[in-house]
Design a protein around this motif. Sequence first.
Motif, mmCIF file in Angstrom:
data_model
loop_
_atom_site.group_PDB
_atom_site.id
_atom_site.type_symbol
_atom_site.label_atom_id
_atom_site.label_comp_id
_atom_site.label_asym_id
_atom_site.label_seq_id
_atom_site.Cartn_x
_atom_site.Cartn_y
_atom_site.Cartn_z
ATOM 1 N N LYS A 142 12.102 4.824 -8.726
ATOM 2 C CA LYS A 142 11.664 5.701 -7.641
ATOM 3 C C LYS A 142 10.242 5.329 -7.239
ATOM 4 O O LYS A 142 9.354 5.206 -8.084
ATOM 5 C CB LYS A 142 11.723 7.155 -8.094
ATOM 6 C CG LYS A 142 11.421 8.133 -6.998
ATOM 7 C CD LYS A 142 11.582 9.553 -7.470
ATOM 8 C CE LYS A 142 11.274 10.506 -6.326
ATOM 9 N NZ LYS A 142 11.419 11.897 -6.737
ATOM 10 N N GLY A 143 10.046 5.097 -5.957
ATOM 11 C CA GLY A 143 8.730 4.772 -5.435
ATOM 12 C C GLY A 143 8.417 3.282 -5.388
ATOM 13 O O GLY A 143 7.362 2.898 -4.888
ATOM 14 N N ASP A 144 9.298 2.427 -5.910
ATOM 15 C CA ASP A 144 9.049 0.984 -5.840
ATOM 16 C C ASP A 144 9.112 0.507 -4.397
ATOM 17 O O ASP A 144 10.076 0.809 -3.682
ATOM 18 C CB ASP A 144 10.105 0.194 -6.630
ATOM 19 C CG ASP A 144 9.874 0.210 -8.125
ATOM 20 O OD1 ASP A 144 8.795 0.658 -8.555
ATOM 21 O OD2 ASP A 144 10.780 -0.238 -8.856
ATOM 22 N N PRO A 145 8.119 -0.265 -3.935
ATOM 23 C CA PRO A 145 8.250 -0.876 -2.609
ATOM 24 C C PRO A 145 9.300 -1.987 -2.668
ATOM 25 O O PRO A 145 9.574 -2.549 -3.732
ATOM 26 C CB PRO A 145 6.856 -1.443 -2.336
ATOM 27 C CG PRO A 145 6.175 -1.522 -3.651
ATOM 28 C CD PRO A 145 6.846 -0.555 -4.570
ATOM 29 N N VAL A 146 9.884 -2.306 -1.529
ATOM 30 C CA VAL A 146 10.950 -3.311 -1.471
ATOM 31 C C VAL A 146 10.487 -4.648 -2.041
ATOM 32 O O VAL A 146 11.238 -5.344 -2.720
ATOM 33 C CB VAL A 146 11.451 -3.484 -0.015
ATOM 34 C CG1 VAL A 146 12.423 -4.632 0.099
ATOM 35 C CG2 VAL A 146 12.098 -2.206 0.471
ATOM 36 N N ALA A 147 9.251 -4.999 -1.812
ATOM 37 C CA ALA A 147 8.738 -6.291 -2.273
ATOM 38 C C ALA A 147 8.477 -6.331 -3.778
ATOM 39 O O ALA A 147 8.320 -7.412 -4.343
ATOM 40 C CB ALA A 147 7.457 -6.640 -1.524
ATOM 41 N N TYR A 148 8.430 -5.167 -4.450
ATOM 42 C CA TYR A 148 8.089 -5.136 -5.870
ATOM 43 C C TYR A 148 9.064 -4.271 -6.665
ATOM 44 O O TYR A 148 8.750 -3.137 -7.024
ATOM 45 C CB TYR A 148 6.653 -4.631 -6.062
ATOM 46 C CG TYR A 148 5.641 -5.535 -5.408
ATOM 47 C CD1 TYR A 148 5.305 -6.754 -5.980
ATOM 48 C CD2 TYR A 148 5.059 -5.175 -4.203
ATOM 49 C CE1 TYR A 148 4.402 -7.601 -5.365
ATOM 50 C CE2 TYR A 148 4.149 -6.017 -3.583
ATOM 51 C CZ TYR A 148 3.825 -7.225 -4.173
ATOM 52 O OH TYR A 148 2.936 -8.064 -3.561
ATOM 53 N N PRO A 149 10.251 -4.804 -6.977
ATOM 54 C CA PRO A 149 11.189 -4.042 -7.798
ATOM 55 C C PRO A 149 10.682 -3.918 -9.235
ATOM 56 O O PRO A 149 9.810 -4.665 -9.667
ATOM 57 C CB PRO A 149 12.480 -4.872 -7.731
ATOM 58 C CG PRO A 149 12.018 -6.252 -7.420
ATOM 59 C CD PRO A 149 10.772 -6.121 -6.607
ATOM 60 N N SER A 150 11.254 -2.986 -9.968
ATOM 61 C CA SER A 150 10.874 -2.784 -11.370
ATOM 62 C C SER A 150 11.465 -3.842 -12.287
ATOM 63 O O SER A 150 10.949 -4.100 -13.361
ATOM 64 C CB SER A 150 11.338 -1.411 -11.844
ATOM 65 O OG SER A 150 10.645 -0.402 -11.157
ATOM 66 N N GLU A 182 -1.025 -2.715 -8.383
ATOM 67 C CA GLU A 182 -0.528 -1.591 -9.159
ATOM 68 C C GLU A 182 -0.681 -1.909 -10.637
ATOM 69 O O GLU A 182 -0.268 -2.950 -11.111
ATOM 70 C CB GLU A 182 0.958 -1.313 -8.866
ATOM 71 C CG GLU A 182 1.281 -0.965 -7.444
ATOM 72 C CD GLU A 182 1.648 -2.181 -6.626
ATOM 73 O OE1 GLU A 182 1.795 -3.269 -7.181
ATOM 74 O OE2 GLU A 182 1.763 -2.034 -5.408
ATOM 75 N N GLY A 183 -1.272 -1.010 -11.377
ATOM 76 C CA GLY A 183 -1.368 -1.156 -12.820
ATOM 77 C C GLY A 183 -2.502 -2.049 -13.288
ATOM 78 O O GLY A 183 -2.690 -2.222 -14.475
ATOM 79 N N LEU A 184 -3.281 -2.624 -12.393
ATOM 80 C CA LEU A 184 -4.375 -3.487 -12.801
ATOM 81 C C LEU A 184 -5.559 -2.658 -13.258
ATOM 82 O O LEU A 184 -5.836 -1.591 -12.708
ATOM 83 C CB LEU A 184 -4.809 -4.405 -11.648
ATOM 84 C CG LEU A 184 -3.814 -5.450 -11.199
ATOM 85 C CD1 LEU A 184 -4.374 -6.198 -9.991
ATOM 86 C CD2 LEU A 184 -3.509 -6.429 -12.313
ATOM 87 N N GLU A 185 -6.256 -3.165 -14.265
ATOM 88 C CA GLU A 185 -7.471 -2.503 -14.728
ATOM 89 C C GLU A 185 -8.554 -2.691 -13.669
ATOM 90 O O GLU A 185 -8.663 -3.758 -13.073
ATOM 91 C CB GLU A 185 -7.934 -3.125 -16.051
ATOM 92 C CG GLU A 185 -6.970 -2.890 -17.200
ATOM 93 C CD GLU A 185 -6.926 -1.432 -17.599
ATOM 94 O OE1 GLU A 185 -7.973 -0.760 -17.563
ATOM 95 O OE2 GLU A 185 -5.831 -0.954 -17.929
ATOM 96 N N PRO A 186 -9.391 -1.685 -13.445
ATOM 97 C CA PRO A 186 -10.469 -1.866 -12.469
ATOM 98 C C PRO A 186 -11.468 -2.884 -12.971
ATOM 99 O O PRO A 186 -11.695 -3.025 -14.168
ATOM 100 C CB PRO A 186 -11.089 -0.475 -12.347
ATOM 101 C CG PRO A 186 -10.671 0.255 -13.573
ATOM 102 C CD PRO A 186 -9.379 -0.352 -14.017
ATOM 103 N N ALA A 187 -12.061 -3.615 -12.047
ATOM 104 C CA ALA A 187 -13.075 -4.600 -12.421
ATOM 105 C C ALA A 187 -14.283 -3.883 -12.971
ATOM 106 O O ALA A 187 -14.626 -2.791 -12.511
ATOM 107 C CB ALA A 187 -13.449 -5.440 -11.208
ATOM 108 N N PRO A 188 -14.951 -4.484 -13.976
ATOM 109 C CA PRO A 188 -16.133 -3.808 -14.524
ATOM 110 C C PRO A 188 -17.207 -3.687 -13.451
ATOM 111 O O PRO A 188 -17.403 -4.573 -12.637
ATOM 112 C CB PRO A 188 -16.579 -4.732 -15.659
ATOM 113 C CG PRO A 188 -15.805 -5.998 -15.518
ATOM 114 C CD PRO A 188 -14.673 -5.736 -14.601
#
Length: 194
Positions: A142-150, A182-188
């Motif tokens: 649920k909520g996955d964009p078409v370009a990025y399936p789970s 999505e899911g990436l850690e923020p840069a310091p």
Amino acid sequence: MAACSTGGTGSRDEGAARSDGIAAAAPTPSASTVTGPQSAERVDPIRLLKSDPKVSERFKADLKPCAADSYPVDASYGNLTNAPAPDVVVNVMTCGDGIGIGTYVYRGRNDGYENVFAAEDAAVYATIDRGDLIVTKQVYAKGDPVAYPSGEDVITYRWTGNRFTQHDWVHNDYSRSVGEGEGLEPAPSRSPAD
């Protein structure tokens, strides 16, 4: 390229090809050792789909060219069912993003082709691999964009008797740390002293 021999320099280890009687005596494959057809008469995949009673009427109505006469359809030929003529795998995609929306396998018969496999699902695509039918289906949460399936399901089918049976199944979960952030850690953050 990696060399096959250990400690050598790859293909240069062997030197020039031999031209004496020993090299000439090497057996060549005969026509009887080659199995299955080696060439395929091309078919019109659009005609196959539109004349196929197993293809839904809604799907046929939506099957339109993307531009001029260019339909979003791929066709592959190979030996899947041991028929006298090559089998045809037809994949139908969307025009904009090329997402598979239907895949079909047609088996050659004396009077034409017969549909022996169909999957009319979102994000489905089939290929031929060494006599097996490999069907890949993208899996969306649920909520996955078409370009990025789970993830994806990869299902291997083999022809048994007069139909395809599932031989193998693999599920792959995709990493959430790739894509559009999505899911990436923020840069310091930089300190004011920098």
